[in-house]
Design an enzyme around this catalytic site. Structure first.
Site, PDB file in Angstrom:
ATOM      1  N   HIS A 126     125.213  -9.005  28.405  1.00  8.39           N
ATOM      2  CA  HIS A 126     125.843  -8.902  27.094  1.00  8.39           C
ATOM      3  C   HIS A 126     124.807  -8.874  25.981  1.00  8.39           C
ATOM      4  CE1 HIS A 126     128.599  -9.293  23.865  1.00  8.39           C
ATOM      5  NE2 HIS A 126     128.702 -10.608  23.819  1.00  8.39           N
TER       6      HIS A 126
ATOM      7  N   CYS B  78     130.519 -18.122  32.060  1.00 14.15           N
ATOM      8  CA  CYS B  78     129.914 -17.555  30.849  1.00 14.15           C
ATOM      9  C   CYS B  78     129.138 -16.283  31.167  1.00 14.15           C
ATOM     10  CB  CYS B  78     128.923 -18.539  30.230  1.00 14.15           C
ATOM     11  SG  CYS B  78     129.612 -20.170  29.887  1.00 14.15           S
TER      12      CYS B  78
ATOM     13  N   CYS C 186     129.430  -9.733  18.143  1.00 10.17           N
ATOM     14  CA  CYS C 186     129.406  -9.093  19.465  1.00 10.17           C
ATOM     15  C   CYS C 186     130.187  -7.781  19.487  1.00 10.17           C
ATOM     16  CB  CYS C 186     129.940 -10.056  20.509  1.00 10.17           C
ATOM     17  SG  CYS C 186     129.119 -11.659  20.431  1.00 10.17           S
TER      18      CYS C 186
END
Lengths: 399, 160
Positions: free
Chosen positions: A339, A214, A84
């Site tokens: 994301h 999340c 990430c």
């Protein structure tokens, strides 16, 4: 080493994309090049973050094909993979190359199409940046890692777990509030008015984390154009300078002595502060890696913005909102904005640059515009950490 | 006439010998560690420099970096540091199940699964700090990305 400036930025809409990764990256890259006023002929190298393109579209070597799609010529184009944190390490290396004099103008950024994979396969491929030999057979997931960290946080700081869950909820409430105001965010105009009960009573993903603790799976891309600082004003009236960078590596989860104080995060942020000659008190705005609510709290503490165990209460009291001690994730962060893992670091830089130009979305813009900003990007279970400190002037001396 | 010029070079036997020595850089392989688990044994390495235990195996001591280590068997006992109940599983796994971290009495932290008599209903924060012991293993049959089946230890809360 030379100073380095960001002279152009680009960012796709985050969420579900029908376009391919190559097209998404091209869209962000061309926007960044137009923003900088540079042509493809001027770009000397491409540094691209992309974590899982082989699983998403059966495509590796994405950087070379991106350079080709953009007709940049046979320039060096390299894909960076730090899970990430892929885009942040790509940008950091791009900055190093420009600082060293190896290149004068480069393109950096990242792309991901994670939502395309669906939850079960995306969860499987994301878990590949856990330590496969020991965490693979356990079936560990990223929500699982941070759920275990949340339980440790409650133990370390003697906070009843239910109290901690309520405090963590304020991270989600804040980041969704700002994501809902950000037209490029996955959850634009959605969930802008969450309550603590909404977060703690949402479906459990990994006890004690719920779906609203999340960040989502996302598709998207972001890109920036960097050049030598002395040339920056030829291209823009608002250059943003890279004042300090840090990067550090972690280990298998079971070799970490304390999940609430990951050494890699502490080390990387210290490296960036040292290079910038700045301290946490100098920073006006943060974009940090809130992959989960607890992750934002751990990041704030590792980077030195709050003492150990103090970020949870400070967040609940509004210290990370506009007007608080340190506005954090005014773009919506990963939780509200989305994301796309390979793009996230570049998106964080994009939003700090926008803040510094006074061009962040209404309700998200900090006033006065921030002088110094910082990004924090985390790959894997603390495996790759990267920090970038940005400033509106090349002056590194403290105010 | 063609004359082949031979300018020195290293004997193949010498290169083969170096290769054999390099293989010894790994004192306990993952495969051997997993084979131990399958026999109910938790294998690790004792450092001959600092005396501490490395487990899971690494080519160097996880504490001091020394490369002189000897194989040992751990007791499998320790303290439950943390756990979670996975409710959304990756492809190839079936929720719920309980990953955990255990501080072995010999020092290192171990990752595995926690087995509770009442299953996930029993999974409360109060379990943290309890004494656990390795009770067996879990085998993940693996998928096309995992390079075959792999094992992890399973821990049980010890009776008081």
């Amino acid at each position: 080493m030379r100073d380095v400036a960001i002279i152009g930025v680009g960012h796709t809409k985050f969420g579900r994309a029908t376009r391919s990764s190559l097209e998404l990256f091209s869209e962000a890259a061309l926007q960044a090049m137009d923003d900088a006023g540079v042509t493809g002929k001027e770009i000397e190298a491409l540094f691209q973050g992309a974590a899982l393109p082989g699983f998403e579209e059966g495509q590796v070597m994405t950087a070379a094909f991106s350079a080709a799609e953009l007709n940049l010529g046979p320039i060096p184009a390299t894909r960076y993979e730090g899970a990430c944190a892929s885009a942040s390490v790509a940008i950091r290396d791009a900055a190093m190359w420009v600082a060293s004099g190896g290149f004068d103008i480069v393109l950096a950024g990242g792309v991901e199409k994670a939502l395309t994979m669906g939850t079960a396969f995306a969860t499987r491929t994301f878990a590949m940046s856990c330590h496969s030999p020991t965490e693979g057979p356990v079936g560990l997931t990223f929500p699982g890692v941070f759920a275990m960290a949340a339980r440790r946080y409650a133990v370390e700081y003697n906070i009843p777990l239910e109290d901690l869950r309520e405090k963590m909820a304020y991270v989600s409430i804040k980041n969704h509030r700002h994501g809902a105001l950000n037209p490029l965010a996955q959850f634009y105009k959605k969930m802008g008015d969450l309550k603590v009960e909404d977060v703690v009573n949402a479906r459990l993903v990994a006890d004690p984390l719920t779906l609203l603790d999340c960040c989502p799976f996302s598709d998207g891309a972001a890109a920036i154009v960097l050049c030598a600082a002395e040339e920056a004003r030829r291209y823009t009236d608002d250059p943003v300078y890279i004042l300090g960078t840090g990067q550090a590596s972690g280990c298998a989860l079971s070799k970490m002595e304390d999940l609430t104080k990951p050494v890699s995060r502490v080390q990387s942020s210290r490296m960036a502060f040292k290079q910038a000659g700045l301290e946490p008190k100098d920073i006006d705005i943060l974009e940090i890696h809130d992959c989960f609510t607890i992750a934002e709290l751990i990041a704030l503490e590792c980077m030195g913005f709050f003492g150990w165990g103090e970020a949870a209460a400070a967040t609940a009291e509004g210290e990370t909102e506009i007007g608080g001690k340190i506005p954090t994730n005014m773009s919506g962060g990963l939780i509200g904005k989305g994301h796309p893992i390979g793009a996230t670091g570049a998106s964080q830089v994009y939003w700090i640059v926008k803040q510094m130009r006074g061009d962040a979305a209404k309700g998200n813009q900090v006033d006065p515009v921030p002088e110094y900003g910082m990004t924090d990007t985390l790959g894997g279970d603390f495996g790759t950490l990267c920090h970038l400190i940005l400033g509106r002037s090349r002056n590194r001396s403290r105010r | 006439m063609i004359v082949m010029m031979v300018a020195g070079g290293k004997e193949q036997e010498e290169i083969e010998k170096e290769l054999a020595m390099a293989e010894e850089y790994i004192p306990l392989t993952y495969a051997e560690y997993e084979e131990g688990l399958s026999r109910g044994k938790l294998l690790g390495l004792r450092c001959l420099s600092c005396g501490k235990i490395t487990c899971h195996p690494m080519p160097v001591c996880q504490w001091c970096g020394s490369r002189t280590m000897e194989r040992v068997e751990l007791s499998g006992e320790g303290e439950l540091l943390t756990f979670t109940v996975i409710r959304v599983a990756p492809e190839g796994f079936e929720a719920p199940y309980i990953p955990c971290l255990v501080r072995a009495i010999e020092g290192p932290i171990l990752i595995g699964r926690l087995e509770l008599a009442q299953g996930d209903k029993e999974a409360s924060q109060a379990l943290i700090g309890k004494r656990v012991k390795m009770s067996g293993t879990y085998t993940h049959e693996g998928d096309k990305f995992s390079g075959g089946a792999h094992l992890c230890p399973v821990f049980k809360i010890m009776e008081r």
